[in-house]
Design a protein around this motif. Structure first.
Motif, PDB file in Angstrom:
ATOM      1  N   THR A  88      34.265  34.801  39.785  1.00 11.16           N
ATOM      2  CA  THR A  88      33.873  35.308  38.168  1.00 11.16           C
ATOM      3  C   THR A  88      33.200  36.693  38.694  1.00 11.16           C
ATOM      4  O   THR A  88      32.543  37.054  39.642  1.00 11.16           O
ATOM      5  N   HIS A  89      33.284  37.482  37.419  1.00  9.00           N
ATOM      6  CA  HIS A  89      32.474  39.036  37.355  1.00  9.00           C
ATOM      7  C   HIS A  89      31.675  38.912  36.163  1.00  9.00           C
ATOM      8  O   HIS A  89      32.321  38.614  35.106  1.00  9.00           O
ATOM      9  N   THR A  90      30.532  39.073  36.177  1.00  6.53           N
ATOM     10  CA  THR A  90      29.551  39.183  35.025  1.00  6.53           C
ATOM     11  C   THR A  90      29.707  40.796  34.515  1.00  6.53           C
ATOM     12  O   THR A  90      29.116  41.268  35.365  1.00  6.53           O
ATOM     13  N   HIS A  91      30.013  40.918  33.405  1.00 10.65           N
ATOM     14  CA  HIS A  91      30.203  42.019  32.893  1.00 10.65           C
ATOM     15  C   HIS A  91      29.124  42.385  31.835  1.00 10.65           C
ATOM     16  O   HIS A  91      29.008  41.528  30.662  1.00 10.65           O
ATOM     17  N   GLU A  92      28.203  43.452  31.946  1.00 11.16           N
ATOM     18  CA  GLU A  92      26.943  43.573  31.043  1.00 11.16           C
ATOM     19  C   GLU A  92      27.514  45.018  30.461  1.00 11.16           C
ATOM     20  O   GLU A  92      27.408  46.070  31.021  1.00 11.16           O
ATOM     21  N   GLU A  93      27.785  44.890  28.895  1.00  5.85           N
ATOM     22  CA  GLU A  93      28.265  46.238  28.613  1.00  5.85           C
ATOM     23  C   GLU A  93      27.013  46.428  27.782  1.00  5.85           C
ATOM     24  O   GLU A  93      26.036  45.696  26.993  1.00  5.85           O
ATOM     25  N   GLU A  94      26.765  47.869  27.835  1.00 11.19           N
ATOM     26  CA  GLU A  94      25.202  48.396  27.276  1.00 11.19           C
ATOM     27  C   GLU A  94      25.469  48.304  25.641  1.00 11.19           C
ATOM     28  O   GLU A  94      26.441  48.526  25.106  1.00 11.19           O
ATOM     29  N   GLY A  95      24.442  47.511  25.268  1.00  8.84           N
ATOM     30  CA  GLY A  95      24.339  47.197  23.860  1.00  8.84           C
ATOM     31  C   GLY A  95      25.182  46.126  23.130  1.00  8.84           C
ATOM     32  O   GLY A  95      24.993  45.694  22.116  1.00  8.84           O
ATOM     33  N   GLY A  96      25.944  45.575  24.147  1.00  4.04           N
ATOM     34  CA  GLY A  96      27.050  44.444  23.714  1.00  4.04           C
ATOM     35  C   GLY A  96      26.641  43.136  24.375  1.00  4.04           C
ATOM     36  O   GLY A  96      25.696  43.033  25.330  1.00  4.04           O
ATOM     37  N   PRO A  97      27.513  42.252  24.266  1.00  2.00           N
ATOM     38  CA  PRO A  97      27.111  40.909  24.897  1.00  2.00           C
ATOM     39  C   PRO A  97      27.435  40.849  26.459  1.00  2.00           C
ATOM     40  O   PRO A  97      28.363  41.800  26.624  1.00  2.00           O
ATOM     41  N   THR A  98      26.904  40.169  27.014  1.00  2.00           N
ATOM     42  CA  THR A  98      27.262  39.934  28.528  1.00  2.00           C
ATOM     43  C   THR A  98      28.331  38.914  28.558  1.00  2.00           C
ATOM     44  O   THR A  98      28.038  37.806  27.810  1.00  2.00           O
ATOM     45  N   THR A  99      29.340  39.209  29.440  1.00  2.00           N
ATOM     46  CA  THR A  99      30.573  38.110  29.263  1.00  2.00           C
ATOM     47  C   THR A  99      30.824  37.811  30.757  1.00  2.00           C
ATOM     48  O   THR A  99      30.437  38.534  31.659  1.00  2.00           O
ATOM     49  N   VAL A 100      31.425  36.891  30.946  1.00  2.86           N
ATOM     50  CA  VAL A 100      32.057  36.505  32.322  1.00  2.86           C
ATOM     51  C   VAL A 100      33.431  36.679  32.409  1.00  2.86           C
ATOM     52  O   VAL A 100      34.384  36.134  31.248  1.00  2.86           O
ATOM     53  N   ARG A 101      34.103  37.176  33.455  1.00  2.00           N
ATOM     54  CA  ARG A 101      35.667  37.453  33.423  1.00  2.00           C
ATOM     55  C   ARG A 101      35.890  36.747  34.926  1.00  2.00           C
ATOM     56  O   ARG A 101      35.093  36.416  35.817  1.00  2.00           O
ATOM     57  N   VAL A 102      37.142  36.549  34.942  1.00  2.00           N
ATOM     58  CA  VAL A 102      37.867  35.863  36.240  1.00  2.00           C
ATOM     59  C   VAL A 102      38.626  36.841  36.941  1.00  2.00           C
ATOM     60  O   VAL A 102      39.462  37.703  36.070  1.00  2.00           O
ATOM     61  N   VAL A 103      38.711  37.015  38.068  1.00  2.00           N
ATOM     62  CA  VAL A 103      39.504  37.634  39.117  1.00  2.00           C
ATOM     63  C   VAL A 103      39.957  36.850  40.132  1.00  2.00           C
ATOM     64  O   VAL A 103      39.376  36.020  40.703  1.00  2.00           O
ATOM     65  N   GLY A 104      41.329  37.239  40.290  1.00  6.65           N
ATOM     66  CA  GLY A 104      41.848  36.058  41.567  1.00  6.65           C
ATOM     67  C   GLY A 104      42.429  37.130  42.473  1.00  6.65           C
ATOM     68  O   GLY A 104      42.991  38.194  42.056  1.00  6.65           O
ATOM     69  N   GLU A 105      42.569  36.906  43.739  1.00  5.82           N
ATOM     70  CA  GLU A 105      42.886  37.673  44.812  1.00  5.82           C
ATOM     71  C   GLU A 105      43.560  36.972  45.959  1.00  5.82           C
ATOM     72  O   GLU A 105      43.031  35.704  46.402  1.00  5.82           O
ATOM     73  N   ALA A 106      44.433  37.595  46.500  1.00  8.03           N
ATOM     74  CA  ALA A 106      45.201  37.249  47.684  1.00  8.03           C
ATOM     75  C   ALA A 106      45.284  38.530  48.727  1.00  8.03           C
ATOM     76  O   ALA A 106      45.596  39.499  48.196  1.00  8.03           O
ATOM     77  N   GLN A 107      45.258  38.237  49.955  1.00  4.14           N
ATOM     78  CA  GLN A 107      45.258  39.712  50.844  1.00  4.14           C
ATOM     79  C   GLN A 107      46.244  39.404  52.180  1.00  4.14           C
ATOM     80  O   GLN A 107      46.367  38.003  52.525  1.00  4.14           O
ATOM     81  N   MET A 108      46.669  40.454  52.647  1.00  3.24           N
ATOM     82  CA  MET A 108      47.531  39.971  53.793  1.00  3.24           C
ATOM     83  C   MET A 108      47.149  41.547  54.755  1.00  3.24           C
ATOM     84  O   MET A 108      47.452  42.542  54.272  1.00  3.24           O
ATOM     85  N   LEU A 109      46.932  41.171  56.050  1.00  2.00           N
ATOM     86  CA  LEU A 109      46.588  42.036  56.982  1.00  2.00           C
ATOM     87  C   LEU A 109      48.214  42.685  57.420  1.00  2.00           C
ATOM     88  O   LEU A 109      49.141  41.995  57.770  1.00  2.00           O
ATOM     89  N   ILE A 110      48.583  44.071  57.076  1.00  4.30           N
ATOM     90  CA  ILE A 110      49.971  44.558  57.202  1.00  4.30           C
ATOM     91  C   ILE A 110      49.983  45.848  58.102  1.00  4.30           C
ATOM     92  O   ILE A 110      51.260  46.381  58.700  1.00  4.30           O
TER      93      ILE A 110
END
Length: 179
Positions: free
Chosen positions: A110-132
């Motif tokens: 999760t990533h908590t996003h605090e927008e100035e003057g707006g509501p604080t929201t939670v967003r989701v991020v997905g990730e996969a990595q490969m050493l190349i």
């Protein structure tokens, strides 16, 4: 180098046959990923920072290359656009933990996003990595990238169902009668 179309699942449409790729390891680059996305018939753009992105209705998947030499990493990162209320963060974290225990990728957080003057929201991020950096098999690169894209799509569907957001999705997919 080119990608053997038989190694890519068909997401619709016909694919033109191409010569198979090199037998040895390759160091993938953005042009190779563009070719793969074209063969998968996925729309893609290059953003202002030079990263390749494939947009969907409720999320964006980025295909990024970071680092140099032997330490170069290929990362597939998906930003899910649906904001969640900060009060729902515990429920989101439980869902994310459940997904991460059950699956190999994408690993989500999760990533908590605090927008100035707006509501604080939670967003989701997905990730996969490969050493190349030292090279990888073209077949392994293609199959992993395709699997990661499919898993990013599946995660979005799973999260919507898991959190009971199906009504929101169903109502947004119906045409507007007033339009």
């Amino acid at each position: 180098m080119s990608i053997d179309p038989s190694s890519i699942p068909n997401f619709g449409g016909q694919q033109e046959p191409q010569a198979a790729g090199p037998a040895g390891p390759v160091v993938p680059d953005q042009d190779l990923v563009k070719q793969l996305l074209d063969q998968m018939e996925l729309k893609h753009v290059v953003d202002d920072e030079g990263d390749l992105a494939a947009p969907w209705e409720n999320f964006r998947t980025y295909f990024m290359f970071r680092g140099e030499g032997d330490q170069q990493v290929f990362s597939v990162r998906t930003f899910y656009d649906r904001p969640h209320d900060i009060g729902d963060k515990a429920q989101i974290l439980d869902a994310v933990d459940d997904w991460n225990r059950r699956t190999l990728w994408p690993k989500v957080y999760t990533h908590t996003h605090e927008e100035e003057g707006g509501p604080t929201t939670v967003r989701v991020v997905g990730e996969a990595q490969m050493l190349i950096g030292t090279g990888v098999s073209l077949e392994h690169f293609v199959s992993s990238t395709v699997s990661w894209v499919r898993a990013a799509i599946e995660f979005d569907k799973w999260l919507v169902e898991h959190l009971g957001l199906v009504e929101d999705v169903d109502s947004s997919e119906k045409p507007d009668d007033d339009a």
